[in-house]
Write a protein that holds these residues in place. Structure first.
Motif, short mmCIF file in Angstrom:
data_model
loop_
_atom_site.label_atom_id
_atom_site.label_comp_id
_atom_site.label_asym_id
_atom_site.label_seq_id
_atom_site.Cartn_x
_atom_site.Cartn_y
_atom_site.Cartn_z
N GLY A 261 0.79 -1.22 0.00
CA GLY A 261 0.00 0.00 0.00
C GLY A 261 0.83 1.27 0.00
N ASN A 262 1.98 1.24 -0.66
CA ASN A 262 2.87 2.40 -0.65
C ASN A 262 2.58 3.33 -1.84
OD1 ASN A 262 4.98 4.22 -0.67
ND2 ASN A 262 6.48 2.70 0.00
N VAL A 263 1.72 4.33 -1.61
CA VAL A 263 1.31 5.23 -2.68
C VAL A 263 2.47 6.11 -3.15
CG1 VAL A 263 -0.24 7.12 -3.29
CG2 VAL A 263 -1.05 5.30 -1.81
N GLN A 264 3.20 6.68 -2.18
CA GLN A 264 4.26 7.63 -2.53
C GLN A 264 5.29 7.01 -3.46
OE1 GLN A 264 3.17 6.99 0.48
NE2 GLN A 264 2.86 8.85 1.69
N SER A 265 5.79 5.84 -3.08
CA SER A 265 6.83 5.21 -3.91
C SER A 265 6.30 4.86 -5.29
CB SER A 265 7.36 3.97 -3.21
OG SER A 265 7.94 4.33 -1.99
N SER A 266 5.02 4.46 -5.37
CA SER A 266 4.43 4.13 -6.67
C SER A 266 4.47 5.35 -7.58
CB SER A 266 2.98 3.68 -6.51
OG SER A 266 2.91 2.60 -5.63
N LEU A 267 4.09 6.50 -7.03
CA LEU A 267 4.04 7.72 -7.84
C LEU A 267 5.45 8.17 -8.24
CD1 LEU A 267 1.20 9.74 -6.10
CD2 LEU A 267 1.09 8.27 -8.11
N LEU A 268 6.41 7.99 -7.34
CA LEU A 268 7.80 8.36 -7.66
C LEU A 268 8.34 7.46 -8.77
CD1 LEU A 268 9.24 9.12 -4.12
CD2 LEU A 268 8.78 10.74 -5.97
N LEU A 269 7.96 6.17 -8.69
CA LEU A 269 8.41 5.24 -9.73
C LEU A 269 7.85 5.65 -11.10
CD1 LEU A 269 8.78 1.46 -9.47
CD2 LEU A 269 7.41 2.34 -11.34
N LEU A 270 6.58 6.02 -11.10
CA LEU A 270 5.96 6.47 -12.35
C LEU A 270 6.70 7.70 -12.89
CD1 LEU A 270 3.68 6.50 -14.48
CD2 LEU A 270 2.39 7.96 -12.93
N ASN A 271 7.01 8.61 -12.00
CA ASN A 271 7.74 9.82 -12.38
C ASN A 271 9.06 9.46 -13.07
OD1 ASN A 271 7.98 12.71 -12.35
ND2 ASN A 271 9.67 12.38 -10.88
N VAL A 352 -2.98 7.87 -15.19
CA VAL A 352 -2.09 6.79 -14.77
C VAL A 352 -1.89 6.86 -13.25
CG1 VAL A 352 0.19 5.77 -15.08
CG2 VAL A 352 -0.95 6.83 -17.01
N GLU A 353 -1.74 8.06 -12.75
CA GLU A 353 -1.53 8.20 -11.30
C GLU A 353 -2.73 7.68 -10.51
OE1 GLU A 353 1.66 11.89 -11.07
OE2 GLU A 353 -0.49 12.35 -11.00
N ILE A 354 -3.94 8.00 -11.00
CA ILE A 354 -5.14 7.52 -10.31
C ILE A 354 -5.16 5.99 -10.30
CG2 ILE A 354 -7.66 7.35 -10.50
CD1 ILE A 354 -7.61 10.24 -11.57
N CYS A 355 -4.81 5.44 -11.44
CA CYS A 355 -4.78 3.97 -11.55
C CYS A 355 -3.83 3.38 -10.51
CB CYS A 355 -4.38 3.58 -12.96
SG CYS A 355 -4.14 1.82 -13.18
N LEU A 356 -2.64 3.95 -10.39
CA LEU A 356 -1.66 3.43 -9.43
C LEU A 356 -2.15 3.59 -8.00
CD1 LEU A 356 1.82 4.47 -10.89
CD2 LEU A 356 0.37 2.52 -11.43
N ILE A 357 -2.74 4.75 -7.72
CA ILE A 357 -3.24 4.98 -6.34
C ILE A 357 -4.32 3.95 -6.01
CG2 ILE A 357 -4.51 6.58 -4.87
CD1 ILE A 357 -3.13 8.87 -6.49
N GLN A 358 -5.22 3.74 -6.96
CA GLN A 358 -6.29 2.76 -6.71
C GLN A 358 -5.70 1.36 -6.50
OE1 GLN A 358 -8.76 3.58 -10.13
NE2 GLN A 358 -10.27 4.63 -8.84
#
Ligand SMILES: [Zn+2]
Length: 581
Positions: A261-271, A352-358
């Motif tokens: 459930g690590n949202v922050q790291s997911s978004l950083l990876l996408l970045n 894409v970010e919404i998808c990852l957060i979900q």
């Protein structure tokens, strides 16, 4: 300086045995040659770059060999063979119908047909991409095909069999060439690499094979490019970079983030991925493929669908074990939705970010791998014991205790489903546990002991629950070794039914399966008892009465039957919003 020859030409097979991936087909051709039963026209069908023209050339060489070998192969030494190898044989004519498709081209060819061979017995005409001939050229050719001279053999090749006229098809012996599997391509590339003295990681070659999509010629040509990019040391990272393929490392990492459930790291990876110049839509599609691969890895039966190196396959299996099928279905669905919305979205990155957060939230109420944490499945019993007096039906009794306990995912204890399950059976658990385990010890001390107690030693008898029985039944089936794949597949279709506090019955429609199940009985019970916390769990197998076996008439009924046998199918249909068609 030595002349540079591209690998596709340098390693073009010179005899049937060297042809990769078409074993059955080349064996038939060799037999035909050895027995002298030759047709006047052959049609070679299949995707590009799988060896159609190569086989046609080997065939032409073999039937013209002056001193052929017993098995149907050319000797490679006689005058005819030498002429073929040096590409000066007058007995072979190649026409590429993609660029020479006019009536004039065919007339030119028919002129050649009239001239008998000087050395050897046959003149072979190879017409590549024969479906590209113009209509008038086709008609002109048909006459020649109907009454060819005895020394003429036509080999027609096409990537599009469905475009071949029935009048042509009916006059040809048809051979269907297979698309190369990734494994075959990788093996061949590895062979070439070794011959040339290059080093190559199997994963890197796998990537090349995937990019070539079943064509060996394309694979070899990408391979040549990679050799020049990497200077002969072909690594996965280099190939991924040069082919502009995102490394699977990113996806493995991302799914690990989802699971905790690590949202922050997911978004950083996408970045990071977007900064490297990759497209968000492709990234989501790649993620969907990764999740699909995980789903496939969960099951020994579907595992062969993963066309990749053993190392990579192990990696997928390892991560797949951490994921619940439900999580994977839902995550694939999210990717699918995102893919659809992405095309029309004005803020694509946000999609894409919404998808990852979900996706990171999927695991919040349903942490995958719950069955593997003995501490958590036990804790509610003891926290309740301590708080026995305040226990009231319907309230999430464990919540006040979670802060003091080192549970890995404490929030999971307070979910409605768990709380409800606890409420429905507290009396039974309390009685059994207190009777068997507590003796003169204080509750606090026992709590510590229990944390260190391996789950196998538990002697409590928790009443069976359908869901956990089902889950663990499948877990057992999936744990069966490869040799027991057949019975595992049957077991997947069976429905364990709870018939008492510790007894489970399974109805089967063949005595043979009952025998096989009885062989597994001890092992099965041993596996399930600790997991279901029921030390007296016992299985019985019954033979179904024939009348009871439902007859299936329609596809709709067939689907219902499949759903009945495997309830998770219903979930899949629901999650993916599939409709019966
Ligand atoms: Zn020869």
């Amino acid at each position: 300086m030595e002349e540079y020859i591209v690998s596709a030409r340098k390693y073009r097979p010179l005899n049937f045995d060297a042809v990769v991936g078409q074993r059955a087909l080349t064996a038939t051709l060799k037999n035909a040659i050895a027995s002298g039963k030759l047709a006047h026209a052959y049609l070679f069908c299949g995707p590009r770059g799988v060896g159609k023209t190569t086989c046609a050339r080997i065939f032409a060489k073999a039937i013209n060999c002056l001193t052929p070998k017993d098995g149907g192969d050319a000797c490679g030494q006689c005058e005819s063979c030498m002429a073929f190898d040096q590409q000066r044989s007058m007995n072979i004519h190649e026409l590429d119908a993609a660029s020479n498709n006019s009536v004039e081209d065919i007339r030119e060819l028919t002129k050649q047909v009239q001239i008998p061979p000087q050395i050897g017995k046959y003149k072979v005409f190879i017409i590549d991409e024969v479906h590209m001939l113009s209509a008038s050229a086709f008609n002109a050719f048909l006459k020649t095909l109907e009454e060819p001279p005895s020394y003429v053999i036509f080999i027609l090749a096409t990537t599009e069999k469905h475009k071949i006229l029935p009048t042509i098809l009916s006059r040809c012996q048809v051979y269907d060439f297979q698309r190369m599997t990734t494994q075959l391509t990788v093996d061949h590339l590895m062979y070439v690499a070794q011959k040339e003295g290059y080093t190559a990681e199997p994963e890197a070659l796998s990537l090349i094979a995937e990019k070539a999509d079943g064509g060996m010629r394309d694979a070899l040509s990408i391979f040549d490019q990679m050799v020049s990019f990497t200077g002969g040391n072909i690594t996965y990272e280099q190939v991924a970079k040069n082919l502009n393929v995102l490394s699977t490392e990113y996806y493995f990492q991302l799914v690990d983030y989802f699971l905790v459930g690590n949202v922050q790291s997911s978004l950083l990876l996408l970045n990071d991925v977007l900064n490297k110049g990759f497209d968000g839509g492709n990234f989501i599609n790649g993620l969907a493929t990764h999740l699909r691969n995980l789903l496939v890895s969960q099951d020994a039966v579907t595992l062969p669908l993963l066309e990749m190196s053993d190392k990579m396959r192990n990696k997928y299996q390892e991560q797949a074990q951490k994921c619940k099928a439900k999580f994977l279905y839902q995550a694939i669905k999210l990717c699918n939705d995102c893919d659809q919305a992405y095309r029309t979205s004005r803020n694509k990155r946000l999609q894409v970010e919404i998808c990852l957060i979900q996706a990171t939230q999927l695991t919040e109420d349903d942490i995958p791998g719950a069955g593997r944490r003995p501490a958590r499945t036990l804790r509610p019993i003891f926290t309740k014991l301590a708080a026995k007096s305040q226990t009231t039906a319907g309230s999430p009794v464990v919540a006040p205790q979670t802060a003091a306990t080192p549970a890995p995912q404490p929030q999971h204890l307070a979910t409605p489903a768990t709380a409800k399950a606890n409420v429905s059976e507290p009396k039974v658990i309390l009685r059994k546990v207190s009777f068997k385990r507590f003796g003169g010890k204080t509750a606090e001390k026992t709590d510590n002991n229990i944390q260190e107690t391996p789950v196998e030693e538990i002697t409590t008898n928790k009443p069976l629950e359908e869901i956990s029985l089902q889950e663990n039944w499948f877990a057992y089936v999936n744990s069966l070794p490869r040799e027991q794949m057949a019975i595992a597949q049957r077991m997947r279709m069976l429905q364990p039914v709870i018939t008492g506090p510790s007894s489970v019955e399974i109805t089967v429609n063949s005595p043979q399966i009952i025998n096989e199940l009885n062989n597994l009985k001890t092992d099965l019970e041993h596996y399930l008892r600790p997991r279901l916390q029921n030390s007296e769990l016992s299985f019985s197998f019954e033979l179904a009465e024939q009348e009871a076996v439902q007859r299936i008439y329609s596809k709709q009924e067939h689907l219902l039957e499949l759903e009945r046998m495997n309830p998770s199918l219903t979930n899949l249909i629901k999650e993916l919003q599939l409709e019966f068609d």
